[in-house]
Design a protein around this motif. Structure first.
Motif, PDB file in Angstrom:
ATOM      1  N   ARG A 299      -1.651   1.274  -7.969  1.00  0.00           N
ATOM      2  CA  ARG A 299      -1.176   1.359  -6.586  1.00  0.00           C
ATOM      3  C   ARG A 299      -2.154   0.701  -5.622  1.00  0.00           C
ATOM      4  O   ARG A 299      -1.757   0.069  -4.639  1.00  0.00           O
ATOM      5  CB  ARG A 299      -0.964   2.824  -6.209  1.00  0.00           C
ATOM      6  N   TRP A 300      -3.430   0.827  -5.866  1.00  0.00           N
ATOM      7  CA  TRP A 300      -4.432   0.207  -4.994  1.00  0.00           C
ATOM      8  C   TRP A 300      -4.346  -1.319  -5.076  1.00  0.00           C
ATOM      9  O   TRP A 300      -4.450  -2.005  -4.069  1.00  0.00           O
ATOM     10  CB  TRP A 300      -5.820   0.690  -5.374  1.00  0.00           C
ATOM     11  N   GLN A 301      -4.142  -1.850  -6.281  1.00  0.00           N
ATOM     12  CA  GLN A 301      -3.998  -3.291  -6.436  1.00  0.00           C
ATOM     13  C   GLN A 301      -2.725  -3.789  -5.754  1.00  0.00           C
ATOM     14  O   GLN A 301      -2.723  -4.859  -5.137  1.00  0.00           O
ATOM     15  CB  GLN A 301      -3.988  -3.657  -7.919  1.00  0.00           C
ATOM     16  N   ILE A 302      -1.655  -3.012  -5.861  1.00  0.00           N
ATOM     17  CA  ILE A 302      -0.414  -3.404  -5.187  1.00  0.00           C
ATOM     18  C   ILE A 302      -0.609  -3.435  -3.674  1.00  0.00           C
ATOM     19  O   ILE A 302      -0.152  -4.359  -2.987  1.00  0.00           O
ATOM     20  CB  ILE A 302       0.714  -2.422  -5.570  1.00  0.00           C
ATOM     21  N   LEU A 303      -1.310  -2.422  -3.161  1.00  0.00           N
ATOM     22  CA  LEU A 303      -1.528  -2.355  -1.715  1.00  0.00           C
ATOM     23  C   LEU A 303      -2.387  -3.515  -1.230  1.00  0.00           C
ATOM     24  O   LEU A 303      -2.059  -4.163  -0.226  1.00  0.00           O
ATOM     25  CB  LEU A 303      -2.190  -1.020  -1.353  1.00  0.00           C
ATOM     26  N   THR A 304      -3.485  -3.794  -1.932  1.00  0.00           N
ATOM     27  CA  THR A 304      -4.439  -4.798  -1.446  1.00  0.00           C
ATOM     28  C   THR A 304      -4.026  -6.234  -1.757  1.00  0.00           C
ATOM     29  O   THR A 304      -4.374  -7.151  -1.000  1.00  0.00           O
ATOM     30  CB  THR A 304      -5.828  -4.524  -2.051  1.00  0.00           C
ATOM     31  N   LYS A 305      -3.280  -6.447  -2.862  1.00  0.00           N
ATOM     32  CA  LYS A 305      -2.970  -7.816  -3.286  1.00  0.00           C
ATOM     33  C   LYS A 305      -1.534  -8.244  -3.030  1.00  0.00           C
ATOM     34  O   LYS A 305      -1.230  -9.435  -3.098  1.00  0.00           O
ATOM     35  CB  LYS A 305      -3.285  -7.972  -4.774  1.00  0.00           C
ATOM     36  N   ILE A 306      -0.662  -7.282  -2.723  1.00  0.00           N
ATOM     37  CA  ILE A 306       0.740  -7.639  -2.479  1.00  0.00           C
ATOM     38  C   ILE A 306       1.189  -7.211  -1.096  1.00  0.00           C
ATOM     39  O   ILE A 306       1.647  -8.034  -0.293  1.00  0.00           O
ATOM     40  CB  ILE A 306       1.651  -7.006  -3.559  1.00  0.00           C
ATOM     41  N   VAL A 307       1.068  -5.916  -0.812  1.00  0.00           N
ATOM     42  CA  VAL A 307       1.621  -5.387   0.436  1.00  0.00           C
ATOM     43  C   VAL A 307       0.850  -5.889   1.652  1.00  0.00           C
ATOM     44  O   VAL A 307       1.448  -6.384   2.619  1.00  0.00           O
ATOM     45  CB  VAL A 307       1.639  -3.847   0.395  1.00  0.00           C
ATOM     46  N   LEU A 308      -0.475  -5.769   1.642  1.00  0.00           N
ATOM     47  CA  LEU A 308      -1.255  -6.170   2.807  1.00  0.00           C
ATOM     48  C   LEU A 308      -1.155  -7.664   3.113  1.00  0.00           C
ATOM     49  O   LEU A 308      -1.002  -8.036   4.285  1.00  0.00           O
ATOM     50  CB  LEU A 308      -2.721  -5.750   2.629  1.00  0.00           C
ATOM     51  N   PRO A 309      -1.238  -8.571   2.114  1.00  0.00           N
ATOM     52  CA  PRO A 309      -1.049  -9.987   2.450  1.00  0.00           C
ATOM     53  C   PRO A 309       0.312 -10.290   3.068  1.00  0.00           C
ATOM     54  O   PRO A 309       0.423 -11.154   3.944  1.00  0.00           O
ATOM     55  CB  PRO A 309      -1.218 -10.684   1.091  1.00  0.00           C
ATOM     56  N   LEU A 310       1.354  -9.594   2.623  1.00  0.00           N
ATOM     57  CA  LEU A 310       2.676  -9.793   3.211  1.00  0.00           C
ATOM     58  C   LEU A 310       2.811  -9.142   4.580  1.00  0.00           C
ATOM     59  O   LEU A 310       3.743  -9.465   5.330  1.00  0.00           O
ATOM     60  CB  LEU A 310       3.753  -9.240   2.272  1.00  0.00           C
ATOM     61  N   SER A 311       1.914  -8.225   4.888  1.00  0.00           N
ATOM     62  CA  SER A 311       2.024  -7.453   6.127  1.00  0.00           C
ATOM     63  C   SER A 311       1.063  -7.916   7.205  1.00  0.00           C
ATOM     64  O   SER A 311       0.838  -7.185   8.175  1.00  0.00           O
ATOM     65  CB  SER A 311       1.771  -5.963   5.830  1.00  0.00           C
ATOM     66  N   VAL A 312       0.501  -9.108   7.050  1.00  0.00           N
ATOM     67  CA  VAL A 312      -0.471  -9.591   8.040  1.00  0.00           C
ATOM     68  C   VAL A 312       0.109  -9.610   9.452  1.00  0.00           C
ATOM     69  O   VAL A 312      -0.542  -9.146  10.401  1.00  0.00           O
ATOM     70  CB  VAL A 312      -1.001 -10.979   7.629  1.00  0.00           C
ATOM     71  N   PRO A 313       1.326 -10.127   9.678  1.00  0.00           N
ATOM     72  CA  PRO A 313       1.869 -10.064  11.058  1.00  0.00           C
ATOM     73  C   PRO A 313       1.983  -8.640  11.590  1.00  0.00           C
ATOM     74  O   PRO A 313       1.694  -8.386  12.762  1.00  0.00           O
ATOM     75  CB  PRO A 313       3.250 -10.729  10.912  1.00  0.00           C
ATOM     76  N   GLY A 314       2.414  -7.706  10.734  1.00  0.00           N
ATOM     77  CA  GLY A 314       2.500  -6.322  11.189  1.00  0.00           C
ATOM     78  C   GLY A 314       1.151  -5.721  11.492  1.00  0.00           C
ATOM     79  O   GLY A 314       0.994  -4.968  12.460  1.00  0.00           O
ATOM     80  N   LEU A 315       0.154  -6.047  10.674  1.00  0.00           N
ATOM     81  CA  LEU A 315      -1.205  -5.546  10.921  1.00  0.00           C
ATOM     82  C   LEU A 315      -1.749  -6.109  12.229  1.00  0.00           C
ATOM     83  O   LEU A 315      -2.403  -5.394  12.998  1.00  0.00           O
ATOM     84  CB  LEU A 315      -2.115  -5.929   9.761  1.00  0.00           C
ATOM     85  N   ILE A 316      -1.504  -7.395  12.462  1.00  0.00           N
ATOM     86  CA  ILE A 316      -1.975  -8.007  13.710  1.00  0.00           C
ATOM     87  C   ILE A 316      -1.283  -7.371  14.910  1.00  0.00           C
ATOM     88  O   ILE A 316      -1.914  -7.081  15.935  1.00  0.00           O
ATOM     89  CB  ILE A 316      -1.745  -9.521  13.677  1.00  0.00           C
ATOM     90  N   SER A 317       0.009  -7.143  14.791  1.00  0.00           N
ATOM     91  CA  SER A 317       0.738  -6.517  15.891  1.00  0.00           C
ATOM     92  C   SER A 317       0.215  -5.114  16.176  1.00  0.00           C
ATOM     93  O   SER A 317      -0.042  -4.757  17.338  1.00  0.00           O
ATOM     94  CB  SER A 317       2.224  -6.464  15.557  1.00  0.00           C
ATOM     95  N   ALA A 318       0.028  -4.311  15.124  1.00  0.00           N
ATOM     96  CA  ALA A 318      -0.507  -2.968  15.315  1.00  0.00           C
ATOM     97  C   ALA A 318      -1.928  -3.013  15.870  1.00  0.00           C
ATOM     98  O   ALA A 318      -2.301  -2.199  16.725  1.00  0.00           O
ATOM     99  CB  ALA A 318      -0.481  -2.206  13.992  1.00  0.00           C
TER     100      ALA A 318
END
Length: 297
Positions: A200-219
């Motif tokens: 789950r940690w690898q999925i979060l750091t290597k898949i979800v977070l790279p795809l969520s960069v616009p959302g992270l920037i917005s937040a």
């Protein structure tokens, strides 16, 4: 066949944006509303600018001087603000506190939003609703118990008092925003990664977070802006003049009894708004993509 296409094109123009072909209609429906919007949006910045460079005499003498224009511009108010007050220190304090609180809140919000939206545990929706309701709690209610904790921990009149209390309203907001963005990421990506043996940690750091960069920037932009403009906690937990933030320092140090340093006040407000404006200008594309949903199945 060509005639049918031409009829369809005409029907599309008539039912779509064809009515904007004439100049009078474009002026009434597009240009005039945009002009009104720009005036309403930019006039406060214009007023702050001319007040910051306007001599004191022109601020009070409306008979001989136009209040909407500057006849003899001066930099005296800006010089006074930067060299005779603690404004540079307030600005640095605000940048440090806002940046630290934003990163701390984002780290917690990412874990919370991922757990609520992607782990599919019982009661996840209720937890998400509780997070949203926590964001609606007014800070004016929370600062009383928080002040007790700050005093007991010995954090009063230190930057850590704000860095550790700002996440109380930043984390619920960032979590609620990221929940909607994580929801748009296809579950099939995680299922494939789980089949391949990813944790789950690898999925979060290597898949979800790279795809969520616009959302992270917005937040992050929203969290930074809320931290930058926060007033109640900064007024309550900081006492020393040199440790204050810009919203509190400008109001408490440049307003003495019934004397308002309008030139310095407007200069401080203008300079204090520039970092947020620059931040939005650099990341506006990511911000817009996060608002419209950048990840599609």
């Amino acid at each position: 066949m060509a005639a049918i296409k031409e009829v369809e094109r005409l029907e599309t123009d008539e039912g779509g944006m064809g009515y904007l072909q004439s100049l009078p209609r474009r002026v009434v429906t597009v240009y005039l509303p945009l002009l009104v919007f720009l005036i309403v949006l930019l006039f406060p910045f214009y007023w702050m600018t001319i007040t910051a460079i306007k001599p004191n005499l022109e601020m009070t003498d409306y008979v001989n001087y136009n209040p909407l224009w500057v006849v003899h511009p001066t930099l005296e108010h800006i010089r006074y603000l930067l060299f005779e007050t603690s404004y540079p220190g307030w600005l640095l304090n605000t940048i440090i506190i806002s940046t630290a609180a934003t990163f701390l809140s984002l780290a917690a919000a990412v874990l919370a939003a991922y757990a609520i939206e992607r782990l599919r545990f019982s009661g996840a929706r209720q937890v998400g609703l509780a997070v949203f309701l926590a964001y609606l709690v007014p800070p004016s209610i929370l600062f009383i118990p928080l002040s007790v904790m700050v005093f007991n921990l010995g954090l009063y009149d230190t930057p850590f008092a704000l860095i550790l209390t700002y996440p109380t309203f930043l984390i619920p907001f960032c979590t609620w925003l990221l929940m909607g963005y994580f929801r748009s990421i296809p579950f099939e990506l995680e299922e494939c990664a789980l089949i391949d043996g990813a944790s789950r940690w690898q999925i979060l750091t290597k898949i979800v977070l790279p795809l969520s960069v616009p959302g992270l920037i917005s937040a992050g932009i929203f969290a930074f802006t809320l931290s930058w403009n926060e007033f109640i906690y900064a007024l309550t937990f900081i006492q020393s003049s040199e440790k204050k933030t810009v919203p509190v320092g400008v109001l408490t140090e440049l307003v003495r009894s019934d004397v308002y340093e309008w030139g310095a006040l407007m200069a401080g407000a203008l300079i204090g708004s520039l970092p947020v404006v620059v931040l939005y200008s650099f990341f506006v594309e990511h911000y817009v993509s996060s608002m419209t949903g950048a990840v599609k199945e």
